[in-house]
Design a protein around this motif. Structure first.
Motif, PDB file in Angstrom:
ATOM      1  N   ASP A  21      36.040  64.446  73.766  1.00 30.66           N
ATOM      2  CA  ASP A  21      34.706  64.007  74.204  1.00 30.66           C
ATOM      3  C   ASP A  21      33.629  65.071  74.018  1.00 30.66           C
ATOM      4  N   ARG A  22      33.836  65.994  73.095  1.00 27.66           N
ATOM      5  CA  ARG A  22      32.818  66.981  72.739  1.00 27.66           C
ATOM      6  C   ARG A  22      32.070  66.504  71.501  1.00 27.66           C
ATOM      7  N   LEU A  23      30.760  66.781  71.437  1.00 25.86           N
ATOM      8  CA  LEU A  23      29.908  66.246  70.382  1.00 25.86           C
ATOM      9  C   LEU A  23      30.406  66.606  68.988  1.00 25.86           C
ATOM     10  N   ASP A  24      30.752  67.874  68.751  1.00 24.74           N
ATOM     11  CA  ASP A  24      31.186  68.299  67.418  1.00 24.74           C
ATOM     12  C   ASP A  24      32.399  67.499  66.964  1.00 24.74           C
ATOM     13  N   THR A  25      33.400  67.411  67.850  1.00 31.60           N
ATOM     14  CA  THR A  25      34.645  66.733  67.504  1.00 31.60           C
ATOM     15  C   THR A  25      34.429  65.246  67.259  1.00 31.60           C
ATOM     16  N   VAL A  26      33.649  64.603  68.122  1.00 32.82           N
ATOM     17  CA  VAL A  26      33.446  63.162  67.984  1.00 32.82           C
ATOM     18  C   VAL A  26      32.629  62.844  66.733  1.00 32.82           C
ATOM     19  N   LEU A  27      31.609  63.643  66.427  1.00 33.71           N
ATOM     20  CA  LEU A  27      30.834  63.416  65.206  1.00 33.71           C
ATOM     21  C   LEU A  27      31.718  63.494  63.983  1.00 33.71           C
ATOM     22  N   MET A  28      32.523  64.546  63.866  1.00 38.28           N
ATOM     23  CA  MET A  28      33.356  64.725  62.681  1.00 38.28           C
ATOM     24  C   MET A  28      34.468  63.678  62.600  1.00 38.28           C
ATOM     25  N   THR A  29      34.910  63.188  63.757  1.00 40.33           N
ATOM     26  CA  THR A  29      35.946  62.158  63.784  1.00 40.33           C
ATOM     27  C   THR A  29      35.384  60.795  63.416  1.00 40.33           C
ATOM     28  N   GLU A  30      34.230  60.460  63.978  1.00 40.18           N
ATOM     29  CA  GLU A  30      33.650  59.127  63.791  1.00 40.18           C
ATOM     30  C   GLU A  30      32.863  58.986  62.497  1.00 40.18           C
ATOM     31  N   LEU A  31      32.351  60.080  61.968  1.00 39.72           N
ATOM     32  CA  LEU A  31      31.635  60.064  60.686  1.00 39.72           C
ATOM     33  C   LEU A  31      32.331  61.034  59.737  1.00 39.72           C
ATOM     34  N   PRO A  32      33.438  60.617  59.129  1.00 43.20           N
ATOM     35  CA  PRO A  32      34.165  61.497  58.212  1.00 43.20           C
ATOM     36  C   PRO A  32      33.253  62.045  57.120  1.00 43.20           C
ATOM     37  N   GLY A  33      33.442  63.311  56.826  1.00 41.03           N
ATOM     38  CA  GLY A  33      32.568  63.982  55.875  1.00 41.03           C
ATOM     39  C   GLY A  33      31.519  64.832  56.547  1.00 41.03           C
ATOM     40  N   SER A  34      31.397  64.691  57.871  1.00 44.23           N
ATOM     41  CA  SER A  34      30.469  65.526  58.625  1.00 44.23           C
ATOM     42  C   SER A  34      31.116  66.876  58.928  1.00 44.23           C
ATOM     43  N   VAL A  35      30.266  67.879  59.145  1.00 43.96           N
ATOM     44  CA  VAL A  35      30.695  69.172  59.680  1.00 43.96           C
ATOM     45  C   VAL A  35      29.700  69.528  60.775  1.00 43.96           C
ATOM     46  N   ALA A  36      30.177  69.909  61.941  1.00 42.49           N
ATOM     47  CA  ALA A  36      29.262  70.210  63.036  1.00 42.49           C
ATOM     48  C   ALA A  36      29.749  71.397  63.835  1.00 42.49           C
ATOM     49  N   LYS A  37      28.801  72.233  64.232  1.00 39.46           N
ATOM     50  CA  LYS A  37      29.122  73.365  65.117  1.00 39.46           C
ATOM     51  C   LYS A  37      27.941  73.622  66.031  1.00 39.46           C
ATOM     52  N   SER A  38      28.171  73.401  67.300  1.00 40.69           N
ATOM     53  CA  SER A  38      27.137  73.679  68.289  1.00 40.69           C
ATOM     54  C   SER A  38      27.316  75.083  68.836  1.00 40.69           C
ATOM     55  N   GLY A  39      26.286  75.552  69.518  1.00 42.21           N
ATOM     56  CA  GLY A  39      26.323  76.874  70.114  1.00 42.21           C
ATOM     57  C   GLY A  39      25.663  76.870  71.468  1.00 42.21           C
ATOM     58  N   ALA A  40      25.882  77.921  72.215  1.00 42.05           N
ATOM     59  CA  ALA A  40      25.303  78.037  73.551  1.00 42.05           C
ATOM     60  C   ALA A  40      23.781  78.016  73.478  1.00 42.05           C
ATOM     61  N   GLU A  41      23.183  77.658  74.594  1.00 38.52           N
ATOM     62  CA  GLU A  41      21.727  77.601  74.735  1.00 38.52           C
ATOM     63  C   GLU A  41      21.099  76.554  73.822  1.00 38.52           C
ATOM     64  N   GLY A  42      21.840  75.452  73.586  1.00 41.00           N
ATOM     65  CA  GLY A  42      21.241  74.308  72.900  1.00 41.00           C
ATOM     66  C   GLY A  42      21.000  74.488  71.422  1.00 41.00           C
TER      67      GLY A  42
END
Length: 315
Positions: free
Chosen positions: A223-244
């Motif tokens: 249920d983390r944004l990076d994981t769900v984005l890459m799982t639900e939209l194959p071909g995506s790459v996402a990496k979030s960081g602290a402080e938004g």
């Protein structure tokens, strides 16, 4: 290019309760600028959104990593059992232990994982710290040198050079929460990193992107944004960081860099949904549920979290 003002509103009972202003750069698949909000030259601590670039430096330094280990090296993991096992296995394969890690002792980042960890009688440890995969990979790349976090260490010099190359220019540095160097670049630089992940031409960058796409569960967690984005939209790459902060490459090659000015990470999901809509990509329901969860009162929805992109000029 379209210039907008971007903010996220949280409403409760029809009243605006909170507003988060967002700076944003969105690049087209060809690298041209599609949309901006705020100053693209704004100095930004990329925090953990720079981990893919740091992993590139680790690979270039000759670290022996499997593809799954490349993913956990690029992660801000939740501290779920699979995450801790992956980091421990990486260390063990190179004759190292969690006690060799230089990151600060911490509890798992994920709420459920933290509760389970505490219930099992564990306290803060370097292994449970969400950056332990990055530290394990850095330690391996440095040959086990305990001084691997020193900014003057050849590995950290290489990490700074990789960040400068992929997300630069590097404008300054400090110390991240985990103890590793934290670099200041620009919002436009972070967008270039996202574009490099979307359209990799360098073998090390391509390997990092592919590893994150193959194991999104290792990059963040349930249920983390990076994981769900890459799982639900194959071909995506996402990496979030602290402080938004968020760096994301979308399946069509669109590159996104966002910084929530007040540091509220909850605003990243609604902004991502707004960008998907702007570029004509449908957001699956599972992504919407994580990216913009309802505002609740007594267990029922009483409000919403929504992004608003207000057009200023076209160029």
């Amino acid at each position: 290019m379209t210039t907008v003002s971007a903010h996220v509103r949280s409403t409760r009972g029809g009243v605006v309760e909170s507003v988060h202003e967002v700076a944003l750069v969105v690049l087209r698949p060809d690298g041209g600028t599609f949309l901006t909000a705020g100053d693209p030259a704004r100095p930004v601590f990329g925090r953990s959104s720079l981990k893919p670039a740091q992993t590139v430096a680790v690979l270039r330094a000759g670290a022996d990593l499997t593809d799954d280990e490349v993913a956990i090296a690029s992660a801000s993991h939740s501290g779920e059992p699979g995450h801790l096992a992956a980091v421990a296995a990486l260390l063990d394969r190179h004759g190292l232990t969690p006690e060799h890690l230089g990151c600060v002792p911490d509890l798992p980042l994920g709420t459920a994982a933290m509760r389970a960890y505490l219930a099992a009688g564990h306290g803060p440890t370097p292994l449970a710290m969400n950056c332990s995969g990055k530290h394990a990979a850095m330690l391996v790349a440095a040959g086990g040198d305990p001084d691997y976090l020193d900014p003057a260490h050849p590995l950290q010099v290489a990490c700074r050079a990789a960040v400068d190359e992929l997300a630069g220019p590097v404008l300054g540095a400090s110390v991240d929460g985990c103890g590793a160097p934290a670099f200041v670049t620009t919002l436009a630089g972070l967008a270039r990193l996202a574009h490099a992940l979307a359209r990799p031409t360098d073998p090390a960058v391509a390997r990092v992107a592919a590893a994150m796409q193959a194991r999104p569960d290792l990059v963040a967690g349930t249920d983390r944004l990076d994981t769900v984005l890459m799982t639900e939209l194959p071909g995506s790459v996402a990496k979030s960081g602290a402080e938004g902060v968020l760096v994301a490459a979308l399946p069509d090659g669109t590159a996104v860099a966002a910084k929530v000015l007040d540091g509220a990470g909850r605003a990243l999901g609604p902004v991502l949904l707004a960008v998907l809509e702007a570029v004509g990509l449908a957001a699956p329901d599972a992504l919407r549920a994580v990216a913009a969860p309802p505002v609740v009162g007594k267990g029922e929805q009483v409000g919403a979290l929504r992004a608003h992109l207000t057009r200023a000029t076209d160029g």
